[in-house]
Design a protein around this motif. Structure first.
Motif, PDB file in Angstrom:
ATOM      1  N   ASN A   1      33.896  43.539  34.034  1.00  0.00           N
ATOM      2  CA  ASN A   1      33.546  42.992  35.340  1.00  0.00           C
ATOM      3  C   ASN A   1      33.920  41.514  35.417  1.00  0.00           C
ATOM      4  OD1 ASN A   1      31.443  41.515  34.055  1.00  0.00           O
ATOM      5  ND2 ASN A   1      29.990  43.185  34.399  1.00  0.00           N
TER       6      ASN A   1
ATOM      7  N   GLU B   1      32.094  38.877  35.906  1.00  0.00           N
ATOM      8  CA  GLU B   1      31.208  37.967  35.176  1.00  0.00           C
ATOM      9  C   GLU B   1      31.661  37.815  33.730  1.00  0.00           C
ATOM     10  OE1 GLU B   1      26.437  37.435  34.126  1.00  0.00           O
ATOM     11  OE2 GLU B   1      27.173  39.291  35.032  1.00  0.00           O
TER      12      GLU B   1
ATOM     13  N   TYR C   1      44.749  43.274  36.260  1.00  0.00           N
ATOM     14  CA  TYR C   1      44.164  43.322  37.605  1.00  0.00           C
ATOM     15  C   TYR C   1      45.289  43.141  38.617  1.00  0.00           C
ATOM     16  CZ  TYR C   1      44.818  38.328  38.453  1.00  0.00           C
ATOM     17  OH  TYR C   1      45.380  37.094  38.670  1.00  0.00           O
TER      18      TYR C   1
ATOM     19  N   ASP D   1      37.405  45.539  36.963  1.00  0.00           N
ATOM     20  CA  ASP D   1      36.844  46.435  37.965  1.00  0.00           C
ATOM     21  C   ASP D   1      36.810  45.742  39.333  1.00  0.00           C
ATOM     22  OD1 ASP D   1      35.809  48.812  38.833  1.00  0.00           O
ATOM     23  OD2 ASP D   1      33.772  48.466  38.084  1.00  0.00           O
TER      24      ASP D   1
ATOM     25  N   LYS E   1      37.627  42.200  44.540  1.00  0.00           N
ATOM     26  CA  LYS E   1      36.260  41.921  44.120  1.00  0.00           C
ATOM     27  C   LYS E   1      36.137  40.494  43.568  1.00  0.00           C
ATOM     28  CE  LYS E   1      32.046  43.639  43.030  1.00  0.00           C
ATOM     29  NZ  LYS E   1      31.348  42.467  42.485  1.00  0.00           N
ATOM     30  N   TRP E   2      37.135  40.048  42.810  1.00  0.00           N
ATOM     31  CA  TRP E   2      37.110  38.688  42.257  1.00  0.00           C
ATOM     32  C   TRP E   2      37.032  37.670  43.386  1.00  0.00           C
ATOM     33  CZ3 TRP E   2      37.134  37.007  37.142  1.00  0.00           C
ATOM     34  CH2 TRP E   2      37.396  35.652  36.925  1.00  0.00           C
TER      35      TRP E   2
ATOM     36  N   ASP F   1      33.650  37.764  45.297  1.00  0.00           N
ATOM     37  CA  ASP F   1      32.577  37.121  44.524  1.00  0.00           C
ATOM     38  C   ASP F   1      32.757  35.609  44.411  1.00  0.00           C
ATOM     39  OD1 ASP F   1      31.433  39.582  44.141  1.00  0.00           O
ATOM     40  OD2 ASP F   1      32.239  39.881  42.120  1.00  0.00           O
TER      41      ASP F   1
ATOM     42  N   THR G   1      35.585  48.619  43.378  1.00  0.00           N
ATOM     43  CA  THR G   1      35.183  49.025  42.026  1.00  0.00           C
ATOM     44  C   THR G   1      35.254  50.542  41.902  1.00  0.00           C
ATOM     45  OG1 THR G   1      32.854  49.049  42.689  1.00  0.00           O
ATOM     46  CG2 THR G   1      33.698  47.024  41.671  1.00  0.00           C
TER      47      THR G   1
END
Length: 308
Positions: free
Chosen positions: A32, A34, A106, A133, A138-139, A142, A232
């Motif tokens: 993920n 994080e 990615y 993911d 998503k990156w 976030d 994801t």
């Protein structure tokens, strides 16, 4: 001296003078955002972007990431084949990747071409391959950092062998499944309109087949059903239920295909790396099968050579 050295090492670690303590690489094929953000400086982690939109990497990418262009770096452009052993070895050496490196891939489009990259890496014997993911989508959602600088890495001297043929399906393998010479399950992961023959390809596609429809006996489970809204991948339990409902499980070998092999790479990753099924990616896909003279197709929409 041994006790004193041990005490010094422990003390330095506790007070933070021995450098950052990097998190252990997560089990499984996904990481993920994080975890990745905390481990971008780990010399044993290489981040690789494989996107399809031109210039996307140059405008901004995950810090320390390196760019791989799928249609030149990962393929043989003349033979319409995957990159040769020599070409791929040169690439991974330039990227500073060894066999013990954790490679995190990615990209855009829900990691389609990043999954293609994972398939190529796995085919050439690199085991510690993971997808971020959710990919770029998503990156960015976030609000994690992007960078425009090009990462500088020391090249490796890794050596690779021939690709693993067990991860790749050829046209003959598909024909054997169609004719029941083998018991492989064929999975078409394209959209329902492509599967039925209503459309020949997604809008704007350049790689086309003269016939629309699908491989006889193929089961249609569009790749998008395996992902959540944020890009994801769904949980293993959700995935098992999804594919089991369509009659797909680990009781038979599986062949996945799409139009040119990129979307099917995503499903190959889901079925083989997350669920552990025996799966081969048919990268020739519909542009090969649909253009091959003499092979049967199923076209419930009634389109034939662009007409009706």
């Amino acid at each position: 001296m041994k006790l004193a050295s041990l005490f010094t090492a422990v003390t330095l670690t506790v007070i933070g003078l021995a450098g950052p303590t990097l998190a252990q690489t997560p089990e499984g094929p996904l990481v993920n955002g994080e975890w990745l953000e905390k481990n971008l400086s780990d010399p044993k982690v290489r981040v690789v972007e494989v996107s399809v939109e031109p210039g996307l990497f140059e405008r901004g990418h995950i810090p320390n990431a390196q760019n791989v262009v799928w249609h030149t770096d990962l393929v043989d452009t003349v033979r319409r084949d995957i990159a040769t052993k020599e070409k791929f070895q040169d690439l991974v050496r330039k990227l500073g990747i060894d066999k013990d490196t954790t490679v995190v891939l990615y990209g855009d489009n829900n990691n389609w071409f990043a999954a293609w990259g994972a398939w190529i890496f796995k085919s050439y014997g690199f085991d510690n391959i993971k997808l971020l993911d959710g990919g770029r989508k998503k990156w960015e959602a976030d609000k994690r950092p992007f960078d425009s600088r090009v990462a500088s890495v020391a090249p490796s001297q890794v050596s690779i062998g021939e690709p693993n043929s067990k991860l790749r399906a050829r046209l003959s393998d598909v024909n054997d499944a169609v004719s029941k010479k083998t018991n492989a399950t064929i999975v078409d992961i394209r959209s329902p309109d492509e599967y039925s023959g209503k459309v020949f390809a997604p809008p704007g596609s350049q790689e086309l087949a003269v016939r629309a429809g699908h491989v006889p006996g193929a089961i249609n489970v569009p790749w998008v059903r395996a992902v959540n809204e944020d890009g994801t991948i769904k949980s293993a339990d959700e995935l098992k239920k999804l594919y089991a409902a369509a009659g797909i499980d680990d009781s038979k070998p599986i062949i996945v295909y799409c139009r040119i092999g990129e979307r099917s790479s995503h499903t190959w990753f889901v079925l083989s790396q997350i669920l552990g099924y025996d799966v081969r990616n048919y990268d020739g896909s519909w542009t090969e099968y649909g253009n091959t003279v003499g092979l049967p197709v199923v076209n419930v929409a009634g389109t034939v050579w662009g007409g009706k």
